[in-house]
Design an enzyme around this catalytic site. Structure first.
Site, mmCIF file in Angstrom:
data_model
loop_
_atom_site.group_PDB
_atom_site.id
_atom_site.type_symbol
_atom_site.label_atom_id
_atom_site.label_comp_id
_atom_site.label_asym_id
_atom_site.label_seq_id
_atom_site.Cartn_x
_atom_site.Cartn_y
_atom_site.Cartn_z
ATOM 1 C CG HIS A 1 34.454 42.987 51.322
ATOM 2 N ND1 HIS A 1 35.447 43.663 50.634
ATOM 3 C CD2 HIS A 1 33.950 42.090 50.445
ATOM 4 C CE1 HIS A 1 35.533 43.188 49.399
ATOM 5 N NE2 HIS A 1 34.626 42.245 49.252
ATOM 6 C CG ASP B 1 38.844 43.960 53.018
ATOM 7 O OD1 ASP B 1 37.595 43.843 52.949
ATOM 8 O OD2 ASP B 1 39.600 42.976 53.089
ATOM 9 C CG ASP C 1 35.749 42.322 45.261
ATOM 10 O OD1 ASP C 1 34.943 42.138 46.191
ATOM 11 O OD2 ASP C 1 36.804 41.682 45.146
ATOM 12 C CD GLU D 1 35.589 39.016 50.991
ATOM 13 O OE1 GLU D 1 35.145 37.974 50.467
ATOM 14 O OE2 GLU D 1 36.391 39.784 50.406
ATOM 15 C CD GLU D 2 38.960 41.200 48.524
ATOM 16 O OE1 GLU D 2 39.430 40.065 48.313
ATOM 17 O OE2 GLU D 2 38.090 41.711 47.803
#
Length: 434
Positions: free
Chosen positions: A81, A83, A113, A147-148
Site C-alpha cells: 500500500h 498510504d 509500513d 489500506e490504513e
C-alpha cells in the site's frame, strides 16, 4: 541475484516514496496519486504496462502484470500500500516526510509500513528487466490506496470492480513478515505471516433521557455507555488455538526444547520467553475501547452517547464475537460494525511457504523461520474475495535493539539500509523460485 543497482535503487525508492506525503487521516482525507505515479513510472521503465485506477479522484492504485514462462501455472500477487498513518513532526528526531538517510538508516513515515516493501518490489522488477529474467508463474504487482483506513478506495475497489486484473492469482504476499525478531538470548527468528485476525471495529450507541445535570437521572445515556464500555474492555476472551497459531507454538517449542503442552498455554508461553510475543496477541479475540463521544455542555445530560471499540476476532470466531458483544453491551446500548473484514488463514505446509522459508535461510542461515498470525489486518483481506490466499512476507534483517513492531505507526519510524539490501535479495530469490 539482485545487482548493485537494485541495492542502490531500493534505498533511493524508499526515500523518494517517503518524501511523497500520503498521509491517510481517514474519511477520504488522503491523496496517493503522486506516489502511484512515482511507482508507475518506474514500472514502465522496466518495460511493464502499469494501469492506474481510481474510485475517487486522487486515490490512485497501480496494477501491472509480469508474464511468466509457464502459462499453466497459477499467478502470484505481490502487493503493497502507498498510504501511511499521520505523523506529528514535532515529535520526531527528523521530519517524518524527509526520507533522510542518516547513519546508514532511512528515516520517515512509511519506512517499515510499508514504502520499504514497495521500493523492494520496484527494485526487483527493474533488476529483472535489466537481466532479462522471467519468473515461472505470472506475477501481478499492485500498489494500493487506502489500506490504513477502510480500503474502499484501494484493494476493496480493485477486488470488487477490477477482478480481471488478478485473473489466475491464487496466492499473494505483502507486509508484516520475514523480519528479524531478536529473542534476547542470541537467537534470530524470522516470522512469516500465515493468517490474520478479522477486523470488527464497533460503534456503540447508548440512549437515555436528556435532562438537567443537577437532577437525579436513572436513565443516563453516559452512565449506561460507560458501564458497557467497561464490561467490553475488561472482558477476558476465551483461548482459541487456530491452526496457524498451533503451528507457531509447535515450532517455537521445538526451537526452545520445551514440550508443546497445549493444555497449559500460559505455562508454555512462559517457557518461550520473549518469543511468546509472536503469538500471545493471537490466542484470543480482543476488544479495546478507543473513542468516546457524548454531550455538548457540562450541566446537560445528553440523550445519546457513542463509543468506538477496536475489535479483532480469530478465524472461526466471528459468531462467538458477535454473540458476546450482544451480552456485554447490555440493555439500552446497541452496537454495529463500523468496519468489518474477514479473518484469514493460510497453510504453513504449502510449497509457497517452503520457498519463502528457503529464501530467508539462504541469506540468514543463522535465523529460524517460524509461522505466525498477525494480530491486525492487511489488504490480503480484500484480495481474499478473489480466492487469493495471503501471506505476510516483506523481508528485513534488523539489528538487535531496533523494535520492528514498535516502529509500525510509531515515532521515528526508520529502516536500516542493510535491511533494505537484505530484503531485495530475499524477495528476488523467492520470486525467482515462486
Amino acid at each position: 541475484m539482485a545487482d548493485q543497482q537494485a541495492l542502490d535503487e531500493v534505498v533511493e525508492f524508499t526515500s523518494g516514496l517517503i518524501r511523497i506525503d500520503t498521509t491517510n487521516r481517514g474519511g477520504g482525507d488522503c491523496r496517493e496519486r503522486p506516489a502511484a505515479e512515482y511507482a508507475a513510472e518506474r514500472l514502465a521503465g522496466a518495460g511493464l504496462e502499469p494501469v492506474l485506477l481510481e474510485r475517487t479522484p486522487g486515490r490512485t492504485n497501480v496494477v501491472a502484470r509480469i508474464e511468466g514462462t509457464d502459462p499453466s501455472a497459477d499467478a502470484l500477487l505481490v502487493h503493497g500500500h502507498l498510504d501511511v498513518v499521520p505523523a506529528e513532526a514535532a515529535d520526531w528526531s527528523v521530519h517524518p516526510f524527509s526520507g533522510e538517510i542518516r547513519g546508514g538508516v532511512v528515516w520517515g513515515r512509511g519506512a517499515v509500513d510499508m514504502k520499504n516493501m514497495d521500493a523492494m518490489i520496484l527494485a526487483v522488477v527493474r533488476a529483472w528487466a535489466r537481466e532479462g529474467v522471467r519468473p515461472r508463474r505470472d506475477i501481478v504487482v499492485a500498489f494500493t490506496a487506502d489500506e490504513e483506513a477502510s480500503a474502499e478506495d484501494g484493494s476493496g475497489f480493485l477486488a470488487d470492480h477490477h477482478p480481471g486484473l488478478f485473473e489466475g492469482c491464487t496466492e499473494g504476499i505483502s507486509e508484516s513478515g520475514a523480519f528479524t525478531f531478536h529473542d534476547g538470548a542470541g537467537r534470530q527468528l524470522y516470522p512469516i505471516a500465515a493468517g490474520e485476525r478479522g477486523t470488527g471495529w464497533l460503534k456503540l450507541t447508548a440512549r437515555g433521557r436528556a435532562g438537567h445535570g443537577s437532577k437525579v437521572n436513572k436513565d443516563n445515556a453516559v452512565t449506561r455507555l460507560a458501564a458497557a464500555v467497561t464490561r467490553i474492555g475488561e472482558h477476558e476472551w476465551r483461548l482459541r488455538l487456530t491452526p496457524t497459531v498451533r503451528a507457531a507454538l509447535t515450532e517455537l517449542a521445538a526451537l526452545y526444547g520445551v514440550e508443546p503442552d497445549f493444555s497449559d498455554v500460559d505455562l508454555l508461553l512462559e517457557k518461550l520467553g520473549p518469543a511468546a510475543a509472536l503469538v500471545e496477541a493471537t490466542l484470543r479475540n480482543s476488544t479495546n475501547p478507543t473513542m468516546l463521544e457524548a454531550g455538548y455542555k457540562l450541566n446537560v445530560i445528553p440523550g445519546e452517547a457513542v463509543a468506538y471499540v477496536d475489535g479483532r476476532y480469530l478465524p472461526g470466531a466471528e459468531e462467538e464475537f458477535s454473540t458476546t458483544l450482544d451480552h456485554l453491551t447490555g440493555p439500552g446500548v446497541s452496537w454495529e460494525f463500523a468496519h468489518r473484514e474477514v479473518a484469514l488463514q493460510a497453510p504453513v505446509d504449502s510449497p509457497t511457504f517452503a520457498r519463502m522459508r528457503a529464501a530467508v535461510r539462504e541469506f540468514a542461515p543463522e535465523g529460524h523461520v517460524v509461522p505466525y498470525c498477525m494480530s491486525g489486518g492487511t489488504d490480503a483481506k480484500q484480495f481474499s474475495r478473489l480466492g487469493i490466499t495471503g501471506y505476510g512476507f516483506a523481508p528485513l534483517k534488523l539489528p538487535e535493539g531496533l523494535d520492528y513492531q514498535a516502529l509500525f505507526h510509531g515515532v521515528d519510524e526508520r529502516v536500516p539500509v542493510e535491511a533494505l539490501h537484505f530484503g531485495v535479495r530475499v524477495l528476488d530469490r523467492f520470486l525467482r523460485t515462486a
